[in-house]
Design a protein around this motif. Structure first.
Motif, PDB file in Angstrom:
ATOM      1  N   GLY A  97       1.061  -1.062   0.121  1.00  0.00           N
ATOM      2  CA  GLY A  97      -0.342  -0.008  -0.110  1.00  0.00           C
ATOM      3  C   GLY A  97       0.869   1.180  -0.012  1.00  0.00           C
ATOM      4  N   SER A  98       0.380   2.463  -0.554  1.00  0.00           N
ATOM      5  CA  SER A  98       0.640   3.769  -0.729  1.00  0.00           C
ATOM      6  C   SER A  98       0.100   4.397   1.028  1.00  0.00           C
ATOM      7  CB  SER A  98       0.407   4.460  -1.568  1.00  0.00           C
ATOM      8  OG  SER A  98       0.748   5.359  -1.797  1.00  0.00           O
ATOM      9  N   LEU A  99       2.023   4.457   1.825  1.00  0.00           N
ATOM     10  CA  LEU A  99       1.584   4.903   3.073  1.00  0.00           C
ATOM     11  C   LEU A  99       2.505   6.071   3.371  1.00  0.00           C
ATOM     12  CD1 LEU A  99       1.796   1.614   4.560  1.00  0.00           C
ATOM     13  CD2 LEU A  99       0.384   2.724   4.860  1.00  0.00           C
ATOM     14  N   CYS A 100       2.272   7.049   2.187  1.00  0.00           N
ATOM     15  CA  CYS A 100       3.266   7.864   2.276  1.00  0.00           C
ATOM     16  C   CYS A 100       2.083   9.112   2.942  1.00  0.00           C
ATOM     17  CB  CYS A 100       4.205   8.825   1.220  1.00  0.00           C
ATOM     18  SG  CYS A 100       5.073   7.585   0.576  1.00  0.00           S
ATOM     19  N   ARG A 101       1.245   9.713   2.681  1.00  0.00           N
ATOM     20  CA  ARG A 101       0.437   9.859   3.260  1.00  0.00           C
ATOM     21  C   ARG A 101       0.959   9.595   5.316  1.00  0.00           C
ATOM     22  NH1 ARG A 101      -1.012  14.005   1.859  1.00  0.00           N
ATOM     23  NH2 ARG A 101      -1.009  14.454  -0.400  1.00  0.00           N
ATOM     24  N   GLU A 102       0.244   8.343   5.185  1.00  0.00           N
ATOM     25  CA  GLU A 102       0.116   7.703   6.326  1.00  0.00           C
ATOM     26  C   GLU A 102       1.731   8.067   7.672  1.00  0.00           C
ATOM     27  OE1 GLU A 102      -2.301   6.154   9.538  1.00  0.00           O
ATOM     28  OE2 GLU A 102      -2.678   7.041   7.082  1.00  0.00           O
ATOM     29  N   LEU A 103       2.828   8.480   6.416  1.00  0.00           N
ATOM     30  CA  LEU A 103       4.010   8.411   7.341  1.00  0.00           C
ATOM     31  C   LEU A 103       4.435  10.328   7.590  1.00  0.00           C
ATOM     32  CD1 LEU A 103       6.847   6.992   7.757  1.00  0.00           C
ATOM     33  CD2 LEU A 103       7.739   7.704   5.411  1.00  0.00           C
ATOM     34  N   GLY A 104       3.989  10.958   6.164  1.00  0.00           N
ATOM     35  CA  GLY A 104       3.784  12.266   6.637  1.00  0.00           C
ATOM     36  C   GLY A 104       2.921  12.685   7.887  1.00  0.00           C
ATOM     37  N   LYS A 105       1.632  11.893   8.357  1.00  0.00           N
ATOM     38  CA  LYS A 105       0.762  12.482   9.496  1.00  0.00           C
ATOM     39  C   LYS A 105       2.041  11.956  11.337  1.00  0.00           C
ATOM     40  CE  LYS A 105      -3.413  10.650   8.178  1.00  0.00           C
ATOM     41  NZ  LYS A 105      -4.592  10.061   8.326  1.00  0.00           N
ATOM     42  N   ALA A 106       3.198  11.294  11.010  1.00  0.00           N
ATOM     43  CA  ALA A 106       3.876  10.060  12.452  1.00  0.00           C
ATOM     44  C   ALA A 106       4.790  11.611  12.071  1.00  0.00           C
ATOM     45  CB  ALA A 106       4.440   8.872  11.837  1.00  0.00           C
ATOM     46  N   CYS A 107       5.120  12.760  11.136  1.00  0.00           N
ATOM     47  CA  CYS A 107       5.790  13.341  10.727  1.00  0.00           C
ATOM     48  C   CYS A 107       5.558  14.732  11.093  1.00  0.00           C
ATOM     49  CB  CYS A 107       6.894  13.629   9.437  1.00  0.00           C
ATOM     50  SG  CYS A 107       7.370  11.531   8.914  1.00  0.00           S
ATOM     51  N   ALA A 175       7.140   3.652  14.146  1.00  0.00           N
ATOM     52  CA  ALA A 175       7.918   2.596  13.866  1.00  0.00           C
ATOM     53  C   ALA A 175       6.367   1.508  13.292  1.00  0.00           C
ATOM     54  CB  ALA A 175       7.929   2.504  15.163  1.00  0.00           C
ATOM     55  N   ARG A 176       4.878   2.206  13.354  1.00  0.00           N
ATOM     56  CA  ARG A 176       3.464   1.654  13.411  1.00  0.00           C
ATOM     57  C   ARG A 176       3.458   1.342  11.892  1.00  0.00           C
ATOM     58  NH1 ARG A 176      -0.807   2.890  12.577  1.00  0.00           N
ATOM     59  NH2 ARG A 176      -0.651   5.106  13.035  1.00  0.00           N
ATOM     60  N   VAL A 177       3.753   2.738  11.627  1.00  0.00           N
ATOM     61  CA  VAL A 177       3.852   2.398  10.297  1.00  0.00           C
ATOM     62  C   VAL A 177       4.434   1.849   9.625  1.00  0.00           C
ATOM     63  CG1 VAL A 177       3.622   4.706   7.503  1.00  0.00           C
ATOM     64  CG2 VAL A 177       2.294   4.741  10.218  1.00  0.00           C
ATOM     65  N   VAL A 178       5.794   1.957   9.660  1.00  0.00           N
ATOM     66  CA  VAL A 178       7.042   1.831   8.939  1.00  0.00           C
ATOM     67  C   VAL A 178       6.856  -0.282   8.868  1.00  0.00           C
ATOM     68  CG1 VAL A 178       9.407   1.221   7.860  1.00  0.00           C
ATOM     69  CG2 VAL A 178       8.160   3.105   8.500  1.00  0.00           C
ATOM     70  N   ASN A 179       6.240  -0.933  10.089  1.00  0.00           N
ATOM     71  CA  ASN A 179       6.578  -1.889  10.718  1.00  0.00           C
ATOM     72  C   ASN A 179       8.033  -2.001  10.662  1.00  0.00           C
ATOM     73  OD1 ASN A 179       4.976  -4.460  10.740  1.00  0.00           O
ATOM     74  ND2 ASN A 179       3.807  -2.774   8.849  1.00  0.00           N
ATOM     75  N   LEU A 180       8.243  -1.605  11.376  1.00  0.00           N
ATOM     76  CA  LEU A 180       9.230  -1.851  11.883  1.00  0.00           C
ATOM     77  C   LEU A 180       9.375  -3.344  13.595  1.00  0.00           C
ATOM     78  CD1 LEU A 180      11.344   1.605  12.993  1.00  0.00           C
ATOM     79  CD2 LEU A 180      11.278   0.220  11.146  1.00  0.00           C
ATOM     80  N   SER A 181      10.626  -3.355  13.420  1.00  0.00           N
ATOM     81  CA  SER A 181      10.807  -5.355  13.766  1.00  0.00           C
ATOM     82  C   SER A 181      11.391  -4.089  15.403  1.00  0.00           C
ATOM     83  CB  SER A 181      12.185  -5.250  13.727  1.00  0.00           C
ATOM     84  OG  SER A 181      11.737  -6.638  12.036  1.00  0.00           O
ATOM     85  N   ARG A 182      10.628  -5.082  16.812  1.00  0.00           N
ATOM     86  CA  ARG A 182      10.758  -4.891  18.045  1.00  0.00           C
ATOM     87  C   ARG A 182      12.721  -4.705  18.272  1.00  0.00           C
ATOM     88  NH1 ARG A 182       8.692  -7.426  22.980  1.00  0.00           N
ATOM     89  NH2 ARG A 182       7.607  -8.849  21.383  1.00  0.00           N
ATOM     90  N   GLY A 183      12.992  -3.323  18.633  1.00  0.00           N
ATOM     91  CA  GLY A 183      14.830  -3.010  18.780  1.00  0.00           C
ATOM     92  C   GLY A 183      15.130  -1.777  17.759  1.00  0.00           C
ATOM     93  N   GLU A 184      14.531  -2.014  16.473  1.00  0.00           N
ATOM     94  CA  GLU A 184      14.455  -0.852  15.568  1.00  0.00           C
ATOM     95  C   GLU A 184      14.154   0.365  15.937  1.00  0.00           C
ATOM     96  OE1 GLU A 184      15.167  -3.902  11.695  1.00  0.00           O
ATOM     97  OE2 GLU A 184      13.263  -2.783  12.130  1.00  0.00           O
ATOM     98  N   LYS A 185      15.265   1.174  16.112  1.00  0.00           N
ATOM     99  CA  LYS A 185      14.293   2.544  16.379  1.00  0.00           C
ATOM    100  C   LYS A 185      14.823   3.551  14.891  1.00  0.00           C
ATOM    101  CE  LYS A 185      15.939   6.571  19.207  1.00  0.00           C
ATOM    102  NZ  LYS A 185      14.614   7.286  20.132  1.00  0.00           N
ATOM    103  N   PRO A 186      13.573   4.484  14.958  1.00  0.00           N
ATOM    104  CA  PRO A 186      13.519   5.322  13.991  1.00  0.00           C
ATOM    105  C   PRO A 186      14.565   6.255  14.069  1.00  0.00           C
ATOM    106  CG  PRO A 186      11.198   5.298  14.515  1.00  0.00           C
ATOM    107  CD  PRO A 186      12.175   4.302  15.489  1.00  0.00           C
ATOM    108  N   LEU A 187      15.381   6.699  13.310  1.00  0.00           N
ATOM    109  CA  LEU A 187      16.432   8.162  13.275  1.00  0.00           C
ATOM    110  C   LEU A 187      16.206   9.171  12.574  1.00  0.00           C
ATOM    111  CD1 LEU A 187      19.611   6.054  14.534  1.00  0.00           C
ATOM    112  CD2 LEU A 187      17.481   7.043  16.257  1.00  0.00           C
TER     113      LEU A 187
END
Ligand SMILES: Cc1cc2nc3c(=O)[nH]c(=O)nc-3n(C[C@H](O)[C@H](O)[C@H](O)COP(=O)(O)O)c2cc1C
Length: 199
Positions: A97-107, A175-187
């Motif tokens: 899916g196209s998740l850039c808008r969702e990511l933008g909200k998280a930013c 982390a939720r939008v990108v589905n990061l694994s546990r232990g991964e922190k977005p920087l």
């Protein structure tokens, strides 16, 4: 697993790329070619030696960074979230899916994230580096993300693309939008596109 095309050979003058580099925040409605995306991922974390060393330096070669591609308008790639595998120079699909808008909200609703054809999210597994260097390793990870992001800036300029380093976001939401694994922190998040000239 999706094999990426080989990275483009960048014959653009380095001095010009450094002098021209700017943070770009508005995009033409134009898809980005998969070869160029391949080149950006390679410039940030690609394997560049037979020993496995990478394009960006890493403290003790501990390689704490993980790159996620949030593709919304990439020619030849279904919209989705992908994790980059440097060893195989390939992508692994994480979400569709196209998740850039969702990511933008998280930013904090930063428009250049929402409207970009793609975003590169750089996350880190701190333990890879702190396991070796202890608390000092925390700083090393933050230094490394800067190395990787600068390569993305300069490679973008060399391919007539543009980017902006985005550090303002809600970690948990990204982390939720990108589905990061546990232990991964977005920087860091780098939206990429063809910039609108003169802006
Ligand atoms: C650590 C860091 C975080 C940043 N976060 C954001 C951000 O969240 N949003 C944004 O639009 N720009 C962000 N920037 C980009 C700066 O605003 C930009 O680099 C600065 O205005 C200088 O402009 P230039 O990059 O064109 O030289 C960030 C830059 C850095 C180094």
């Amino acid at each position: 697993m999706i094999a990426l095309p080989p990275p483009l050979e960048l014959n653009y003058p380095l001095g010009r790329a450094i002098a021209k580099r700017r943070s770009r925040r508005s995009w033409l409605r134009k898809p980005v070619e998969l070869e160029k995306v391949s080149t950006l991922l390679w410039a940030a974390q690609g394997v560049t030696s037979k020993e496995g060393f990478r394009a960006s330096p890493s403290a003790g070669a501990t390689y704490p960074l993980e790159l996620y591609l949030v593709a919304c308008d990439v020619a030849g790639l279904e919209p989705g979230v992908y994790c980059y595998s440097p060893g195989e120079h390939s992508l692994r699909i994480v979400a569709k899916g196209s998740l850039c808008r969702e990511l933008g909200k998280a930013c904090l609703n930063q428009e250049w994230v929402s409207t970009a054809p793609l975003n590169i999210v750089i996350a880190a597994v701190f333990e890879r580096t702190t396991g070796y260097y202890g608390r000092r390793g925390v700083g090393y990870v933050y230094i490394e993300v800067g190395h990787a992001a600068q390569n993305i800036y300069l490679a973008s300029e060399a391919m007539d693309l543009g980017t902006v380093a985005v550090g303002a976001f809600y970690d948990d939401e990204v982390a939720r939008v990108v589905n990061l694994s546990r232990g991964e922190k977005p920087l860091y998040i780098l939206p990429v596109g063809y910039p609108i000239p003169g802006r």
